[in-house]
Design a protein around this motif. Structure first.
Motif, PDB file in Angstrom:
ATOM      1  N   UNK A  33      29.515  32.492  40.746  1.00 26.62           N
ATOM      2  CA  UNK A  33      29.684  33.458  39.655  1.00 26.62           C
ATOM      3  C   UNK A  33      28.817  33.130  38.449  1.00 26.62           C
ATOM      4  N   UNK A  34      28.344  31.892  38.340  1.00 28.56           N
ATOM      5  CA  UNK A  34      27.595  31.535  37.127  1.00 28.56           C
ATOM      6  C   UNK A  34      26.282  32.293  37.005  1.00 28.56           C
ATOM      7  N   UNK A  35      25.772  32.858  38.109  1.00 29.08           N
ATOM      8  CA  UNK A  35      24.511  33.611  38.030  1.00 29.08           C
ATOM      9  C   UNK A  35      24.717  35.112  38.140  1.00 29.08           C
ATOM     10  N   UNK A  36      25.972  35.542  38.199  1.00 29.55           N
ATOM     11  CA  UNK A  36      26.242  36.976  38.339  1.00 29.55           C
ATOM     12  C   UNK A  36      26.580  37.559  36.975  1.00 29.55           C
ATOM     13  N   UNK A  37      25.803  38.548  36.566  1.00 26.70           N
ATOM     14  CA  UNK A  37      26.003  39.187  35.275  1.00 26.70           C
ATOM     15  C   UNK A  37      27.008  40.318  35.374  1.00 26.70           C
ATOM     16  N   UNK A  38      26.915  41.069  36.471  1.00 30.55           N
ATOM     17  CA  UNK A  38      27.728  42.268  36.602  1.00 30.55           C
ATOM     18  C   UNK A  38      27.757  42.673  38.063  1.00 30.55           C
TER      19      UNK A  38
END
Length: 157
Positions: free
Chosen positions: A22-27
């Motif tokens: 999740x740390x690289x997922x913006x949306x």
């Protein structure tokens, strides 16, 4: 040391499961394929550009990029798809997937190192490793940064 990390899980192909940290997922957003502006002379996995928050967002068919059969040939999926927007150092890329599954905590200490013989050639460069679930099925742990930095985007970013 805390080794639990939050991941978004989703389907790849008919039977595979993958996760991205999740740390690289913006949306995560729903995209209608009709709203994607296709761009000529692109690899078949690149579906085109999407207007996202007033920005141009490149959208990629993740399965096609990894050598799965093309999603766009399955007409029932043509209406709506889920896009996972990745971000790294101000660069964004949208990954189209057939179905989001869940947000789950995984213990990164349980992650196994991928051996080349285990996986399709096209997916290997984008793997951080893999997990085994309770029924001993493989869950690919995709490396968001290597996907964003893939050589195939360099000419277009």
């Amino acid at each position: 040391m805390e080794t639990q990390e939050k991941f978004l899980s989703f389907n790849l192909g008919v039977s595979d499961t993958a996760v991205i940290s999740l740390q690289h997922i913006t949306e995560v957003l729903q995209v209608s394929l009709a709203e994607i502006c296709s761009v000529p002379q692109m690899p078949s996995s690149v579906l085109g550009i999407y207007n996202w928050r007033g920005e141009m967002l490149w959208l990629v068919d993740l399965e096609a990029m990894f050598g799965y059969p093309l999603m766009s040939q399955e007409s029932n999926l043509l209406s709506k798809m889920m896009a996972i927007v990745l971000e790294n150092e101000g660069k964004y890329l949208g990954l189209l997937v057939r179905r989001l599954l869940d947000i789950e905590w995984l213990d990164t200490k349980q992650m196994k190192v991928p051996g080349a013989e285990l996986f399709y050639l096209k997916i290997s460069p984008f793997l951080q490793g893999y997990f085994l679930n309770d029924s001993e099925e493989i869950i690919f742990n995709l490396d968001a940064i290597s996907i964003i930095q893939a050589p195939m985007w360099e000419i277009h970013n």
